[in-house]
Motif scaffolding. Structure first.
Motif, mmCIF file in Angstrom:
data_model
loop_
_atom_site.group_PDB
_atom_site.id
_atom_site.type_symbol
_atom_site.label_atom_id
_atom_site.label_comp_id
_atom_site.label_asym_id
_atom_site.label_seq_id
_atom_site.Cartn_x
_atom_site.Cartn_y
_atom_site.Cartn_z
ATOM 1 N N VAL A 262 -6.993 47.532 -59.944
ATOM 2 C CA VAL A 262 -7.437 48.794 -60.532
ATOM 3 C C VAL A 262 -7.170 48.807 -62.034
ATOM 4 N N SER A 263 -6.008 48.299 -62.444
ATOM 5 C CA SER A 263 -5.642 48.265 -63.861
ATOM 6 C C SER A 263 -6.624 47.423 -64.665
ATOM 7 N N ARG A 264 -6.978 46.248 -64.135
ATOM 8 C CA ARG A 264 -7.920 45.379 -64.837
ATOM 9 C C ARG A 264 -9.289 46.046 -64.958
ATOM 10 N N ASP A 265 -9.710 46.721 -63.902
ATOM 11 C CA ASP A 265 -10.995 47.423 -63.948
ATOM 12 C C ASP A 265 -10.994 48.509 -65.024
ATOM 13 N N ILE A 266 -9.860 49.225 -65.130
ATOM 14 C CA ILE A 266 -9.760 50.314 -66.115
ATOM 15 C C ILE A 266 -9.791 49.754 -67.534
ATOM 16 N N VAL A 267 -9.074 48.646 -67.772
ATOM 17 C CA VAL A 267 -9.095 48.017 -69.098
ATOM 18 C C VAL A 267 -10.520 47.622 -69.460
ATOM 19 N N ALA A 268 -11.212 47.002 -68.510
ATOM 20 C CA ALA A 268 -12.584 46.572 -68.764
ATOM 21 C C ALA A 268 -13.492 47.764 -69.060
ATOM 22 N N GLU A 269 -13.375 48.818 -68.266
ATOM 23 C CA GLU A 269 -14.212 50.010 -68.455
ATOM 24 C C GLU A 269 -13.940 50.668 -69.803
ATOM 25 N N THR A 270 -12.646 50.850 -70.101
ATOM 26 C CA THR A 270 -12.272 51.565 -71.322
ATOM 27 C C THR A 270 -12.637 50.781 -72.570
ATOM 28 N N SER A 271 -12.480 49.455 -72.538
ATOM 29 C CA SER A 271 -12.783 48.652 -73.716
ATOM 30 C C SER A 271 -14.266 48.705 -74.067
ATOM 31 N N HIS A 272 -15.111 48.945 -73.088
ATOM 32 C CA HIS A 272 -16.542 49.013 -73.354
ATOM 33 C C HIS A 272 -17.032 50.440 -73.593
ATOM 34 N N SER A 273 -16.507 51.389 -72.818
ATOM 35 C CA SER A 273 -17.000 52.770 -72.925
ATOM 36 C C SER A 273 -16.283 53.576 -74.001
#
Length: 379
Positions: A262-273
């Protein structure tokens, strides 16, 4: 009178889940700013190797730990914590008074003998304590040495990891991790380094870390770094799902793997959005304390909420004071917060945010199914 471990854990969980301002349950404890490395991507570089004589003493750490009380996570960082000869004494104070569910140590891996000696002593003094040693590795061979500014460091890291893995056979509560930063100076080769680590080092977790900001300050490179980070975490998905796991998969493993997914998904989402899907834990569940006793809510914001020595180590006076209240009120509104994906502040927010629980459950169920599939194939 000290709380029982069960009561300590219940108190820390209550703090995590209760609404409004509570005492922190996650702590980033900078025990020293001494460091042998010269990393160009370091956000803390201007403070390194300064004010060494002003570092908190062991008796002062004792007062701090008493005032903090029950915690879920204490991360000892720096600088490099192993450079404090009294590190086991410091850690023992937090074990006695805070009894965290997990202790993490962020280290360079340079001083192999001292690290192994310290970790052995900590495990002896803190029976049953889950201890995670995170060693930095950003490239292979001379690439890593150049990135960190220490000739021969790569070989030292490999030796340290392997010796700690031997110690892990004696202490099953010990975990050995590799922290691998992804940034503008290693994005071309970090994928190869990640593959090598998985194939050659006996680590429990390979943790890719997308550096906050970019050392080269170029948007095109920044975008490439994000893509590289996604590639590294995607290639590491078999580990997250447990498909390449050997041996028992414990309830703690389920929790760690699910949270990491979940943490990795959030980092990926936040870095792009540029928009985080949860409220930052900085100044809420998570506190930062620097070697001289300065208290902060986040490493990236310049706000110092107060100094422990100025308040006779009464942490509450700082944490519930005017500066801390202002920090919390402005969370997400200042420039440093925009699009921030600071890894350390995501984990507590995941556990505190109800809409994240479904993601955790989905990740755990995925792991369960993959483990069962693997068992059936073996049968």
């Amino acid at each position: 009178m000290l709380m029982t471990p069960l009561r300590q854990r219940a108190t820390s969980l209550k703090r995590l889940m209760a609404p409004g301002a509570q005492m922190p349950v996650y702590l980033l404890m900078f025990v020293t700013n001494r460091c042998n490395a010269k990393c160009e991507h370091c956000f803390y570089w201007s403070e390194l190797n300064t004010k060494v004589k002003e570092e908190l003493s062991v008796p002062e750490f004792d007062s701090l730990a008493k005032n903090l009380g029950p915690m879920l996570q204490v991360t000892f960082t720096g600088g490099s914590p192993e450079l404090r000869k009294d590190l086991p004494d410091i850690v023992e104070r937090f074990y006695s008074y805070c009894r965290p569910a997990n202790m993490t140590f962020c280290m360079l891996g340079h001083a192999t003998a001292r690290i192994v000696e310290h970790v052995t002593e900590i495990l002896k003094r803190c029976p049953g304590q889950k201890v995670k040693i995170g060693i930095s590795l950003d490239g292979l061979g001379e690439d890593h040495d150049k990135l960190r500014g220490i000739p021969g460091l790569f070989d030292k890291v490999v030796a340290t990891v392997r010796e700690l893995a031997e110690l892990r056979k004696q202490y099953p509560n010990l975990r050995v991790d590799i922290g691998m930063t992804v940034h503008g100076m290693n994005y071309k080769n970090v994928g190869e380094a990640a593959r090598w680590v998985r194939a050659n080092l006996p680590v429990d977790v390979l943790k890719p870390i997308l550096v906050r900001g970019n050392p080269l300050n170029a948007k095109t490179i920044d975008d490439v770094c994000k893509t590289t980070y996604l590639s590294v975490i995607d290639r590491d998905s078999p580990w997250l799902k447990g498909t390449d796991r050997t041996g028992e998969f414990t309830p703690w493993d389920f929790l760690v793997h699910s949270k990491e997914k979940v943490s990795r998904d959030i980092v990926a989402e936040t870095s792009h959005s540029k928009t985080a899907p949860l409220l930052c834990a900085g100044g809420r569940e998570t506190a930062v304390i620097y070697p001289t006793g300065d208290v902060a809510g986040c490493e990236l914001r310049g706000d110092v909420l107060g100094n422990l020595r100025d308040h006779a180590f009464d942490f509450r006076k700082i944490w519930f004071g005017g500066k801390a209240n202002h920090f919390r009120a402005t969370s997400g509104q200042v420039p440093e917060c925009k699009g921030c994906y600071h890894h350390c502040f995501i984990s507590p927010a995941i556990f505190r945010t109800p809409k994240m629980w479904a993601r955790m459950a989905e990740a755990a169920w995925d792991i369960h199914n993959n483990l069962n599939s693997g068992s059936q194939l073996e049968a």
